[in-house]
Write a protein that holds these residues in place. Structure first.
Motif, PDB file in Angstrom:
ATOM      1  N   GLY A 167       0.848  -1.192   0.000  1.00 11.06           N
ATOM      2  CA  GLY A 167       0.000   0.000   0.000  1.00 11.06           C
ATOM      3  C   GLY A 167       0.878   1.235   0.000  1.00 11.06           C
ATOM      4  O   GLY A 167       1.137   1.838   1.054  1.00 11.06           O
ATOM      5  N   TRP A 168       1.352   1.623  -1.167  1.00  9.37           N
ATOM      6  CA  TRP A 168       2.359   2.682  -1.264  1.00  9.37           C
ATOM      7  C   TRP A 168       1.890   4.008  -0.681  1.00  9.37           C
ATOM      8  O   TRP A 168       2.704   4.815  -0.229  1.00  9.37           O
ATOM      9  N   ASP A 169       0.597   4.243  -0.679  1.00  9.93           N
ATOM     10  CA  ASP A 169       0.086   5.517  -0.169  1.00  9.93           C
ATOM     11  C   ASP A 169      -0.203   5.495   1.329  1.00  9.93           C
ATOM     12  O   ASP A 169      -0.584   6.515   1.896  1.00  9.93           O
ATOM     13  N   LYS A 170      -0.024   4.334   1.969  1.00  9.59           N
ATOM     14  CA  LYS A 170      -0.256   4.268   3.416  1.00  9.59           C
ATOM     15  C   LYS A 170       0.804   5.096   4.147  1.00  9.59           C
ATOM     16  O   LYS A 170       1.964   5.113   3.749  1.00  9.59           O
ATOM     17  N   PRO A 171       0.420   5.736   5.257  1.00 12.75           N
ATOM     18  CA  PRO A 171       1.410   6.535   5.987  1.00 12.75           C
ATOM     19  C   PRO A 171       2.444   5.707   6.729  1.00 12.75           C
ATOM     20  O   PRO A 171       3.523   6.217   7.050  1.00 12.75           O
ATOM     21  N   ALA A 172       2.135   4.425   7.008  1.00 12.08           N
ATOM     22  CA  ALA A 172       3.075   3.632   7.790  1.00 12.08           C
ATOM     23  C   ALA A 172       2.929   2.150   7.480  1.00 12.08           C
ATOM     24  O   ALA A 172       1.823   1.642   7.338  1.00 12.08           O
ATOM     25  N   PHE A 173       4.045   1.479   7.343  1.00 11.64           N
ATOM     26  CA  PHE A 173       4.159   0.015   7.376  1.00 11.64           C
ATOM     27  C   PHE A 173       5.648  -0.272   7.514  1.00 11.64           C
ATOM     28  O   PHE A 173       6.505   0.545   7.168  1.00 11.64           O
TER      29      PHE A 173
END
Length: 362
Positions: free
Chosen positions: A257-263
């Motif tokens: 999920g490239w647009d997620k703020p965190a992983f």
């Protein structure tokens, strides 16, 4: 001293069928069965239906307020893309390097309940990392030996599962629960299929009912599972994805999920994606009788440009196929010809884009 191998709840059933066993991820699992063998078991899944005991796969449960948000902040894929009753392929990556600690199927039950199926050898490490990061409201439990997993795969898999009185009409990558049994429309073969997550104490009952309801259902071992998944170009953790191979290199960036703020590993993976990976996973198909195998060298002229990560003989295509990590700098387009060092003999191969056979998963 080495630890004794774990056994599936169905071990005695496999032994009675004349299974040949092999160690896999710390478990003693059937490789193939008497009267079958890899080729017949492979054909059964492509043409009719087969059932695999994959109880060695891990099981972990994440519960409590904010459980789904917590998992989403750790693993790569975006649980926000799916809703309750759906499953998702995702990855656990190293925070510093972006290397792949494991690939996982996540079952989203609710905002406060996620069930995870990691790989056998990596379950304890995935659980450890999640437990170390979990907030007080979230509990992560290792349920590895609490459940068996049966993968019913092939064009006639619906018939076999329906004979148990279980639901079969839900869509790909979704699941339904019946009492304490979960039916998920997933698999690792490229065929239409289901994975049944069954309490360990019910495994023998469900196995026996499957074979009673569908007499020509064939038991299949991990040998056929490997040829089937390789024909689909599906990555195997420990070979095609490892702590040294990132999702970008392994060409599974679609599960990020490239647009997620965190992983975990986000910064490393974003940087690698922007710069371009130094190597990528490519498909190979033989132009002669050679069969690529893991760790064989890939050559372009006199230059070593990569290494095979997975390779086998394709029972469907009747030729050697494989996956290889190939240097991006070599500039090899799909269709380019390379050679693989097959035990001292150069075998001609073509670079191709997997899968090697047409998927039928839906």
């Amino acid at each position: 001293m080495s630890q004794p191998l774990h056994r599936s709840p169905l071990h005695e059933r496999h032994a009675a069928l004349g299974a040949k066993f092999a160690a896999f991820g710390g478990w003693d699992m059937p490789l193939e069965y008497a009267g079958g063998g890899v080729l017949r078991e492979h054909a059964a899944v492509r043409e009719a239906a087969g059932v695999f005991d994959v109880s060695h796969l891990g099981k972990a449960r994440v519960t409590g307020a904010g459980a789904a948000d917590f998992v989403n902040s750790c693993l790569t894929n975006d649980l926000g893309r799916i809703g309750p009753g759906r499953a998702q392929y995702t990855l656990c990556c190293d925070e510093a390097t972006g290397g792949t600690i494991d690939d996982i199927i996540a079952y989203l039950y609710a905002d406060d309940h996620v069930f995870l199926i990691p790989n056998a050898a990596n379950t304890a490490e995935v659980v450890r990392r999640l437990q170390a990061a979990a907030p007080p409201s979230v509990t992560v439990t290792n349920e590895h030996e609490g459940y068996a997993v049966l993968a019913v795969q092939g064009p006639r898999s619906t018939e076999a599962v329906a004979a148990l009185g279980l639901p079969t009409d839900h869509g790909y990558m979704s699941f339904a629960t019946v009492d304490d049994l979960v039916v998920c429309r997933t698999g690792y073969t490229g065929e239409h299929g289901y994975e049944l997550v069954v309490p360990a104490g019910r495994a023998v009952e469900v196995w026996d009912r499957l074979f009673a309801g569908t007499p020509d259902l064939r038991p299949c071992g991990l040998g056929a599972r490997d040829t089937l998944r390789t024909e689909m170009g599906y990555a195997l953790h420990g070979q095609d994805l490892t702590p040294e191979i990132t999702p970008v290199q392994g060409r599974v960036g679609w599960a990020v999920g490239w647009d997620k703020p965190a992983f975990w590993g986000r910064q490393a993976l974003l940087a690698e994606k922007a710069a371009g990976p130094r190597r990528t996973l490519r498909g190979l198909e033989a132009l002669d009788r050679g069969i690529p195998r893991a760790h064989m060298r890939v050559l372009a002229g006199d230059d070593e440009v990569g290494e095979v990560t997975s390779g086998t003989f394709s029972p469907t295509r009747k030729l050697g196929i494989g996956l290889a990590l190939v240097d991006t700098a070599a500039g090899l387009a799909d269709g380019a010809e390379v050679e693989v060092d097959v035990r001292g003999r150069r075998s001609r191969m073509r670079v191709v884009k997997p899968p090697f056979v047409k998927p039928q998963v839906r």
